[in-house]
Design a protein around this motif. Structure first.
Motif, PDB file in Angstrom:
ATOM      1  N   ALA A  69      25.659 -12.588  17.395  1.00 28.20           N
ATOM      2  CA  ALA A  69      24.097 -12.078  17.506  1.00 28.20           C
ATOM      3  C   ALA A  69      23.385 -12.873  16.307  1.00 28.20           C
ATOM      4  CB  ALA A  69      24.087 -10.953  17.812  1.00 28.20           C
ATOM      5  N   HIS A  70      22.227 -13.480  16.765  1.00 28.71           N
ATOM      6  CA  HIS A  70      21.258 -14.241  15.532  1.00 28.71           C
ATOM      7  C   HIS A  70      19.775 -13.695  16.620  1.00 28.71           C
ATOM      8  CE1 HIS A  70      20.160 -18.293  14.334  1.00 28.71           C
ATOM      9  NE2 HIS A  70      19.551 -17.517  14.078  1.00 28.71           N
ATOM     10  N   GLY A  71      19.521 -12.992  15.888  1.00 31.25           N
ATOM     11  CA  GLY A  71      17.923 -12.226  15.612  1.00 31.25           C
ATOM     12  C   GLY A  71      17.371 -12.693  15.191  1.00 31.25           C
ATOM     13  N   LEU A  72      15.855 -13.568  15.075  1.00 36.93           N
ATOM     14  CA  LEU A  72      14.792 -13.909  14.091  1.00 36.93           C
ATOM     15  C   LEU A  72      13.953 -12.490  14.221  1.00 36.93           C
ATOM     16  CD1 LEU A  72      13.054 -17.313  13.719  1.00 36.93           C
ATOM     17  CD2 LEU A  72      12.105 -14.698  13.899  1.00 36.93           C
ATOM     18  N   LEU A  73      13.037 -12.074  13.226  1.00 39.03           N
ATOM     19  CA  LEU A  73      12.320 -11.405  12.751  1.00 39.03           C
ATOM     20  C   LEU A  73      10.938 -12.289  11.941  1.00 39.03           C
ATOM     21  CD1 LEU A  73      14.197  -7.790  12.166  1.00 39.03           C
ATOM     22  CD2 LEU A  73      12.177  -8.320  14.345  1.00 39.03           C
ATOM     23  N   THR A  74       9.748 -11.438  12.054  1.00 36.71           N
ATOM     24  CA  THR A  74       8.450 -12.363  12.102  1.00 36.71           C
ATOM     25  C   THR A  74       7.704 -10.952  12.401  1.00 36.71           C
ATOM     26  OG1 THR A  74       7.180 -13.753  10.707  1.00 36.71           O
ATOM     27  CG2 THR A  74       7.371 -13.856  13.508  1.00 36.71           C
ATOM     28  N   THR A  75       6.308 -11.015  11.373  1.00 37.15           N
ATOM     29  CA  THR A  75       5.320  -9.937  11.691  1.00 37.15           C
ATOM     30  C   THR A  75       3.709 -11.518  11.936  1.00 37.15           C
ATOM     31  OG1 THR A  75       4.554 -10.687   9.186  1.00 37.15           O
ATOM     32  CG2 THR A  75       5.698  -9.492  10.053  1.00 37.15           C
ATOM     33  N   PRO A  76       3.067 -10.745  12.533  1.00 41.88           N
ATOM     34  CA  PRO A  76       2.011 -11.489  12.834  1.00 41.88           C
ATOM     35  C   PRO A  76       0.899 -11.471  11.248  1.00 41.88           C
ATOM     36  CG  PRO A  76       1.673  -8.958  13.800  1.00 41.88           C
ATOM     37  CD  PRO A  76       3.296  -8.995  13.307  1.00 41.88           C
ATOM     38  N   GLY A  77       1.073 -10.642  10.538  1.00 39.88           N
ATOM     39  CA  GLY A  77       0.568 -10.579   9.627  1.00 39.88           C
ATOM     40  C   GLY A  77       0.472 -10.486   8.106  1.00 39.88           C
ATOM     41  N   ALA A  78      -0.132 -10.017   7.540  1.00 38.19           N
ATOM     42  CA  ALA A  78       0.441  -9.494   5.624  1.00 38.19           C
ATOM     43  C   ALA A  78       0.687  -8.378   5.944  1.00 38.19           C
ATOM     44  CB  ALA A  78      -0.614  -9.965   5.029  1.00 38.19           C
ATOM     45  N   THR A  79       1.982  -8.054   5.188  1.00 34.30           N
ATOM     46  CA  THR A  79       1.701  -6.352   5.027  1.00 34.30           C
ATOM     47  C   THR A  79       0.902  -6.233   3.757  1.00 34.30           C
ATOM     48  OG1 THR A  79       4.345  -6.135   5.622  1.00 34.30           O
ATOM     49  CG2 THR A  79       3.400  -4.701   3.990  1.00 34.30           C
ATOM     50  N   ARG A  80      -0.410  -4.971   4.216  1.00 34.17           N
ATOM     51  CA  ARG A  80      -1.242  -4.819   3.026  1.00 34.17           C
ATOM     52  C   ARG A  80      -1.318  -3.598   2.437  1.00 34.17           C
ATOM     53  NH1 ARG A  80      -3.208  -7.957   7.141  1.00 34.17           N
ATOM     54  NH2 ARG A  80      -4.839  -9.374   6.284  1.00 34.17           N
ATOM     55  N   PHE A  81      -1.039  -3.755   1.040  1.00 36.30           N
ATOM     56  CA  PHE A  81      -0.503  -2.381   0.321  1.00 36.30           C
ATOM     57  C   PHE A  81      -2.294  -1.791  -0.769  1.00 36.30           C
ATOM     58  CE2 PHE A  81       3.851  -3.821   0.610  1.00 36.30           C
ATOM     59  CZ  PHE A  81       4.617  -2.788   0.227  1.00 36.30           C
ATOM     60  N   TYR A  82      -2.635  -0.579   0.214  1.00 33.12           N
ATOM     61  CA  TYR A  82      -3.887  -1.348  -0.185  1.00 33.12           C
ATOM     62  C   TYR A  82      -4.088   0.098  -2.165  1.00 33.12           C
ATOM     63  CZ  TYR A  82      -5.716  -2.751   3.602  1.00 33.12           C
ATOM     64  OH  TYR A  82      -5.793  -3.159   5.842  1.00 33.12           O
ATOM     65  N   ARG A  83      -5.500  -0.115  -2.350  1.00 38.45           N
ATOM     66  CA  ARG A  83      -6.244   0.633  -3.293  1.00 38.45           C
ATOM     67  C   ARG A  83      -4.902   2.246  -2.786  1.00 38.45           C
ATOM     68  NH1 ARG A  83     -11.879   1.687  -5.112  1.00 38.45           N
ATOM     69  NH2 ARG A  83     -11.837   2.055  -3.201  1.00 38.45           N
ATOM     70  N   SER A  84      -4.515   3.109  -4.005  1.00 38.80           N
ATOM     71  CA  SER A  84      -3.650   4.115  -3.739  1.00 38.80           C
ATOM     72  C   SER A  84      -4.755   5.197  -5.376  1.00 38.80           C
ATOM     73  CB  SER A  84      -2.274   4.170  -4.630  1.00 38.80           C
ATOM     74  OG  SER A  84      -1.641   5.248  -4.539  1.00 38.80           O
ATOM     75  N   ALA A  85      -4.236   6.158  -4.547  1.00 36.52           N
ATOM     76  CA  ALA A  85      -5.158   7.012  -6.078  1.00 36.52           C
ATOM     77  C   ALA A  85      -4.413   8.269  -6.754  1.00 36.52           C
ATOM     78  CB  ALA A  85      -5.944   8.739  -5.164  1.00 36.52           C
ATOM     79  N   GLY A  86      -2.952   7.111  -5.932  1.00 36.69           N
ATOM     80  CA  GLY A  86      -1.739   7.952  -7.520  1.00 36.69           C
ATOM     81  C   GLY A  86      -0.302   7.935  -6.657  1.00 36.69           C
ATOM     82  N   GLU A  87      -0.625   8.039  -5.731  1.00 38.12           N
ATOM     83  CA  GLU A  87       1.021   8.172  -4.656  1.00 38.12           C
ATOM     84  C   GLU A  87       1.348   6.545  -4.255  1.00 38.12           C
ATOM     85  OE1 GLU A  87       2.350  11.740  -1.782  1.00 38.12           O
ATOM     86  OE2 GLU A  87      -0.371  11.001  -1.258  1.00 38.12           O
ATOM     87  N   ARG A  88       2.461   6.755  -4.672  1.00 34.95           N
ATOM     88  CA  ARG A  88       3.751   5.279  -4.206  1.00 34.95           C
ATOM     89  C   ARG A  88       3.301   4.846  -2.467  1.00 34.95           C
ATOM     90  NH1 ARG A  88       9.534   4.210  -4.308  1.00 34.95           N
ATOM     91  NH2 ARG A  88      10.049   6.037  -3.431  1.00 34.95           N
ATOM     92  N   ALA A  89       3.371   4.406  -1.938  1.00 32.85           N
ATOM     93  CA  ALA A  89       3.259   2.842  -0.988  1.00 32.85           C
ATOM     94  C   ALA A  89       4.224   2.250  -1.226  1.00 32.85           C
ATOM     95  CB  ALA A  89       2.428   2.315  -0.410  1.00 32.85           C
ATOM     96  N   LEU A  90       5.389   2.844   0.566  1.00 37.11           N
ATOM     97  CA  LEU A  90       6.993   2.174   0.508  1.00 37.11           C
ATOM     98  C   LEU A  90       7.528   1.750   1.269  1.00 37.11           C
ATOM     99  CD1 LEU A  90       9.846   2.068  -0.811  1.00 37.11           C
ATOM    100  CD2 LEU A  90      10.059   4.321  -0.115  1.00 37.11           C
ATOM    101  N   GLN A  91       7.427   0.556   1.578  1.00 42.09           N
ATOM    102  CA  GLN A  91       8.688   0.245   2.904  1.00 42.09           C
ATOM    103  C   GLN A  91       9.847  -0.221   2.278  1.00 42.09           C
ATOM    104  OE1 GLN A  91       6.475  -3.434   5.111  1.00 42.09           O
ATOM    105  NE2 GLN A  91       7.876  -4.634   4.599  1.00 42.09           N
ATOM    106  N   ARG A  92      10.447  -0.203   3.203  1.00 41.73           N
ATOM    107  CA  ARG A  92      11.903   0.342   2.485  1.00 41.73           C
ATOM    108  C   ARG A  92      12.602  -0.605   4.020  1.00 41.73           C
ATOM    109  NH1 ARG A  92      13.054   6.196   0.690  1.00 41.73           N
ATOM    110  NH2 ARG A  92      12.511   6.525   2.777  1.00 41.73           N
ATOM    111  N   THR A  93      13.354  -1.976   3.736  1.00 41.55           N
ATOM    112  CA  THR A  93      14.358  -2.420   4.987  1.00 41.55           C
ATOM    113  C   THR A  93      15.539  -2.570   4.428  1.00 41.55           C
ATOM    114  OG1 THR A  93      11.970  -3.807   5.158  1.00 41.55           O
ATOM    115  CG2 THR A  93      14.684  -4.822   6.091  1.00 41.55           C
TER     116      THR A  93
END
Length: 276
Positions: A69-93
């Motif tokens: 199989a041959h797949g292609l994955l993209t996104t329509p825009g940026a992945t945005r990591f916004y301001r945090s009050a202290g906790e971590r934001a995580l993207q895991r692929t």
């Protein structure tokens, strides 16, 4: 309130057509499958409706690509990591390719807002004969809007277990890293495009990939801050620094096109969403 979203993607070949089946939990979606190159390559767009991650959010993306199989994955825009009050934001692929499978992992940039606390992890598993062509592009702050990355931390993690690991912490307070000639030298975008093989590439194939990449680099405005290398027999990579996202992404796309033709004898077909 924080969100934990999950998306499971499974590419298989059915009746000589690459088909995607997927399941999701939370705000993470796939748009319809597109076939601008015919049935052999399935193009998909990954959408995160909230538009970004705040402290405590987690996005889990898992993709498996079946034999042939041959797949292609993209996104329509940026992945945005916004301001945090202290906790971590995580993207895991996590990407897993079976024997003879191909995958193109081509998300648009990860954008780190001031005061974010974030981690972006990509782990790849490849069976013999598989090939993965992907990139990772990170932009720090919004320099065009005079909103620099002045506070916060961003952890970047790229891994093929047992073969290749790149892991680095970008701390906004580390001016030596951000501004020194031995660090980012004042640049606020760092990008890598890589080809990972499930089997050793061989000296001729590796050198051909490096030569093709260097030809693209030499003709590009980022020639002074980009380079191609092969850290082992199954990985070739181009790394670049840029003041802004646009020239870095242009270079990544050009190298991707050259390697697509070299490794797979396919034209540099661009996902339709990139033209929007």
């Amino acid at each position: 309130m924080t969100w934990h979203a999950r998306l499971q993607l499974d590419y298989t070949v059915e009746a000589e057509r690459c088909v995607l089946r997927h399941q999701h939990t939370g705000p993470l979606r796939i748009l319809q499958s597109l076939y601008p190159e015919g049935d052999a390559v399935c193009h998909n767009v990954l959408v995160h409706p909230p538009g970004g991650l705040v402290g405590g959010d987690t996005l889990d993306i898992t993709a498996t690509v079946g034999p042939g199989a041959h797949g292609l994955l993209t996104t329509p825009g940026a992945t945005r990591f916004y301001r945090s009050a202290g906790e971590r934001a995580l993207q895991r692929t996590e990407l897993t390719l079976a024997e003879g499978a191909r995958l193109e992992w081509l998300p648009l940039e990860a954008l780190c807002y001031d005061a974010c606390q974030a981690e972006n992890r990509l782990t790849m598993h490849l069976a013999p004969g598989a090939g993965l062509l992907g990139w990772d592009v990170t932009a720090l702050g919004l320099p065009g809007a005079s909103l620099p990355f002045a506070r916060g931390k961003f952890q970047q993690h790229l891994e093929v277990p047992g073969l290749w690991l790149e892991r680095g912490l970008i701390d906004a307070a580390d001016t030596r890293l951000l501004d020194s000639p031995l660090g980012l030298a004042g640049h606020r975008c760092l990008a890598s495009v890589f080809f990972v093989a499930g089997s050793p590439l061989g000296r001729e194939a590796r050198q051909g990939a490096l030569d093709a990449a260097r030809e693209v680099i030499d003709a590009h405005p980022l020639a002074a801050t980009a380079g191609a290398t092969s850290p082992n027999g199954r990985v070739v990579i181009v790394r670049a620094l840029a003041p802004l996202v646009e020239p870095a992404m242009d270079l990544m796309q050009r190298v991707r096109g050259a390697w697509r033709e070299l490794f797979w004898q396919l034209p540099p077909t661009r996902p339709r969403i990139w033209a929007m």
